[in-house]
Design an enzyme around this catalytic site. Structure first.
Site, PDB file in Angstrom:
ATOM      1  N   GLY A 147       0.809  -1.210   0.000  1.00  0.00           N
ATOM      2  CA  GLY A 147       0.000   0.000   0.000  1.00  0.00           C
ATOM      3  C   GLY A 147       0.840   1.257   0.000  1.00  0.00           C
ATOM      4  O   GLY A 147       0.318   2.370  -0.046  1.00  0.00           O
ATOM      5  N   THR A 148       2.151   1.068   0.009  1.00  0.00           N
ATOM      6  CA  THR A 148       3.072   2.193   0.096  1.00  0.00           C
ATOM      7  C   THR A 148       3.217   2.943  -1.218  1.00  0.00           C
ATOM      8  O   THR A 148       3.629   4.094  -1.224  1.00  0.00           O
ATOM      9  CB  THR A 148       4.467   1.679   0.470  1.00  0.00           C
ATOM     10  OG1 THR A 148       4.818   0.673  -0.490  1.00  0.00           O
ATOM     11  CG2 THR A 148       4.477   1.064   1.859  1.00  0.00           C
ATOM     12  N   GLU A 194       9.755   4.672   7.589  1.00  0.00           N
ATOM     13  CA  GLU A 194       9.726   4.711   9.043  1.00  0.00           C
ATOM     14  C   GLU A 194      10.162   6.034   9.664  1.00  0.00           C
ATOM     15  O   GLU A 194       9.809   6.322  10.806  1.00  0.00           O
ATOM     16  CB  GLU A 194      10.573   3.549   9.591  1.00  0.00           C
ATOM     17  CG  GLU A 194       9.777   2.247   9.504  1.00  0.00           C
ATOM     18  CD  GLU A 194      10.624   1.004   9.427  1.00  0.00           C
ATOM     19  OE1 GLU A 194      11.467   0.919   8.512  1.00  0.00           O
ATOM     20  OE2 GLU A 194      10.439   0.110  10.264  1.00  0.00           O
TER      21      GLU A 194
HETATM   22 MO1  MOS Z   1       8.708  -2.247   9.210  1.00  0.00          MO
HETATM   23  S1  MOS Z   1       8.347  -2.469  11.241  1.00  0.00           S
HETATM   24  O1  MOS Z   1      10.378  -2.565   9.196  1.00  0.00           O
HETATM   25  O2  MOS Z   1       7.810  -3.415   8.426  1.00  0.00           O
END
Ligand code: MOS
Length: 705
Positions: free
Chosen positions: A476-477, A671
């Site tokens: 979904g990214t 992240e």
């Molecule tokens: Mo992310 S917690 O490295 O999928």
């Protein structure tokens, strides 16, 4: 396998906001998620699996009585530890379900029910009678738990580091901040709950265990399951064409995947399907461990750090070790000659902790960046000035130069954008009606990682088009879109001339969509294959030619420490009567290498900021230590930030290109948006109220005198 040294590629599609290539499938509902595949894809007349989970936290299953379940209409089988298929390997205690009578945590799988419908399976599961011999359990993380030192912390970092003479430096420091910071259990709640379909089918003349799984890595599922089942990797095929998010919880196969596969071993080829419920996700699919961080910062009166100590206590489970690297960012963020970090684990009778967006960095930077704010107050310094004073020349962890450390630029640019100059230096200085107003800042950092074992294949098609294949996953990214852009630029064609094939373990191997490493790892392999294809076959190839390659390690890259950086600015309003916290503004400025697609990148960064806001204000799972289970196991009692909570949240980035890291010039972005964010909000609530909160979430009770 050919290893190809890559060269930088000229960005043409890269840097533009190409529409998501799978947008039409998604918005029209054509995109099929794991449980939605039908007979046309081999999933004909699937049986449904429902999990029966333990109601004790520790002990033995003494008896499973399936008779009432088996008498229920539609139920076809009940599997428990006495009749489930045996596994060849059982050392992964999370996956080795139904192999013995031990119960290691409340919510562990103790039986499965197969039935003609999901409803019948669920009703059948309620009719399975499980008797236990309970034993005393320990399910509470406390400072006085017995702990041990794990060999490594996630993924393979040193558990402890110790440089200089920390105790002496702290003892003689003119300014000392010594505090304990706590973060709670958090549970990953992607939109699509975990789900798996499995069946034995003939593929190219041999029997293959075929699966659709909602996973962040199809090859990783094969690697986890095949040896446990006594199968060769090429006897297992996993596909994940569409995945509704994961945040790390789908980064590794969890017990429900093995449950589905064990069930599929018993049905004579008939597909079986398992959809994990939202409630089961609170015990079966991983979570962020609670953490206790003991921080000691020693500094001169000018704020220059002389010593940094970060000692972490967290937990793991009995059935499988997971050791979070909570203190890892503390090792490299600021300069100080004397530095020490450590991680200790309490092995508790609890569900298995795992990855949740920036495992380690997120809770660790909450501790470190709130402590830095406390140090700024103690030294009477602006928190941005304090951070500038503690910029290292070299990476304090490795001694290498940073490839590109632009933390100060992020802080300065953010300060300008946010209007930091107007900030009153003292806390509790602005009251607007019933609301105290304050602002806060925190640094963000996340390592830039590339995973080994990535291979891509380029095939020329008719009409100047190309198939580009790699077994990666788009959870979904926007990975499908940015990989299409990377492939197009590497081949010097239009994105419409690229047919991207992903999400199938029959395709060349790819690493997990995790650690913010996906685009860097897969993209580098695609560039390698594209450049080798052009070298071998030229600019106008005949159709049907293939080139398969992986990116060779660049020895020059060993010279650097690769990290991304950012600065997060928050405004908080705290109600003077109720303690309610609102965050009207949250802005992040990031240095993440070249941005491949501004639209999907902004979504990633804003999504990370929102998840950090959610952690700051709301997210907390309550485990009842008497019974060992998480009681807040639904989205009513485990609140995730919703639209009404999210006001002005925005992200921007510095223009740059990091070709020492990848031929695209990009680093990862999945992240870094979450790290530092909760600290920025916490620091803003201190500035608003003068009340220092050292534990998450920042609930109203903290601000009531
Ligand atoms: Mo992310 S917690 O490295 O999928």
């Amino acid at each position: 396998m050919t290893e190809q040294r890559t060269r930088g590629i000229a960005p043409r599609s890269i840097g533009t906001s190409l529409d998501r290539v799978d947008g039409p499938e998604k918005v029209t509902g054509l995109a099929a998620y794991a449980v939605e595949h039908g007979a046309d894809e081999g999933v004909s007349a699937p049986l449904s699996v429902w999990l029966v989970t333990s109601t004790i936290a520790k002990g033995r299953v003494s008896r499973v009585d399936p008779s009432r379940a088996l008498a229920h209409p539609g139920v076809t089988a009940v599997l428990d530890h006495t009749n489930a298929p045996r596994l060849e390997q059982t050392d992964n205690g999370e996956l080795a379900i139904l192999q013995d009578d031990r119960v290691g945590f409340r919510g562990q799988v103790v039986a499965l029910v197969l039935a003609e419908t999901s409803e019948a399976a669920r009703e059948g599961a309620a009719l399975v009678e499980v008797s236990y011999e309970p034993e005393p359990h320990e399910a509470e993380l406390r400072e006085d738990n017995a702990t041990y030192k794990p060999d490594k912390v996630n993924p393979a970092m040193e558990t402890d580091t110790d440089e200089g003479d920390v105790d002496a430096a702290l003892a003689s420091a003119p300014v000392l901040v010594e505090q304990t910071y706590r973060t709670p259990y958090e549970h990953n709640n992607p939109l699509e709950p975990h789900a798996t379909v499995a069946w034995w089918a003939e593929h190219e003349g041999r029997e293959v265990l075929s699966m659709f799984d909602s996973t962040q890595g199809v090859h990783g599922v094969v690697q986890a399951l095949a040896p446990m089942l006594g199968l060769e990797p090429d006897q297992v095929r996993v596909r994940a064409p569409y995945v509704g998010g994961g945040f790390g919880s789908k980064g590794e196969a969890h017990a429900h995947v093995m449950a589905t596969v064990l069930a599929a071993q018993t049905t004579g080829g008939r597909p079986v399907r398992l959809a994990v419920t939202r409630q089961q996700m609170f015990s079966l699919t991983g979570y962020r461990t609670a953490t206790i961080s003991h921080m000691r910062l020693g500094a001169g009166a000018d704020g220059r750090l002389t010593a940094i100590e970060h000692a972490v206590q967290e937990q793991t489970s009995v059935v499988r070790e997971f050791a979070e690297q909570t203190a890892s960012p503390t090792r490299m963020l600021y300069a100080a000659p004397h530095r020490r970090t450590s991680h200790r684990l309490a092995r508790l009778d609890v569900a298995v902790p795992s990855w949740m967006r920036a495992p380690g960095e997120m809770p660790g930077m909450f501790a470190h960046e709130v402590a830095m704010d406390e140090l700024a107050v103690a030294c009477g310094l602006d928190p941005i000035v304090l951070r500038e004073r503690n910029e290292p020349d070299l990476d304090p962890e490795t001694g290498k130069p940073f490839n590109d450390r632009r933390l100060v630029e992020c802080l300065r640019r953010g300060a300008e954008r946010f209007g930091w100059a107007d900030r009153p230096p003292e806390p509790r200085a602005r009251l607007d009606g019933d609301w105290w107003i304050g602002t806060g800042v925190a640094s963000a950092t996340y390592p830039a990682m590339k995973q080994p074992g990535n291979t891509a294949r380029v095939t020329s098609l008719e009409g100047g088009r190309y198939e580009v294949a790699i077994g990666s996953v788009d959870i979904g990214t926007g990975a499908r879109t940015v990989l299409t852009q990377i492939a197009a630029d590497a081949l010097d064609v239009a994105p419409t001339d690229v047919e991207l094939a992903i999400a199938d373990s029959l395709l060349p191997s790819a690493s997990v969509a995790g650690g913010s490493s996906g685009t860097s790892s897969w993209g580098s392999a695609i560039v390698a294959a594209a450049q080798l294809f052009r070298a071998d076959h030229g600019a106008v190839p005949a159709p049907g030619l293939h080139t398969t390659a992986s990116a060779a390690d660049d020895p020059a890259s060993e010279a650097y420490a690769f990290h991304s950086f950012g600065a997060v600015f928050a405004e908080a309003r705290v109600n003077r009567w109720t303690g309610e916290v609102r965050v009207p503004r949250l802005h992040g400025v990031y240095s993440v290498g070249r941005v491949i697609n501004p639209r999907t990148a902004r979504s990633q960064l804003v999504g990370g900021l929102v998840m950090g806001l959610s952690a700051a204000l709301f997210e907390e799972s309550h485990r009842d230590p008497r019974f060992g289970h998480v009681v807040t196991q639904d989205l009513a009692t485990y609140h995730v930030a919703s639209h009404a909570d999210v006001l002005d949240v925005d992200a921007e980035w510095l223009e740059e290109s990091d070709e020492a890291f990848t031929p695209m010039g990009s680093r990862g972005i999945g992240e870094i948006g979450i790290v530092g964010t909760a600290a920025a909000v916490a620091n803003a609530t201190f500035h608003a109220t003068g009340t220092r909160v050292r534990s998450l979430p920042l609930t109203a009770d903290h601000f009531l005198e």
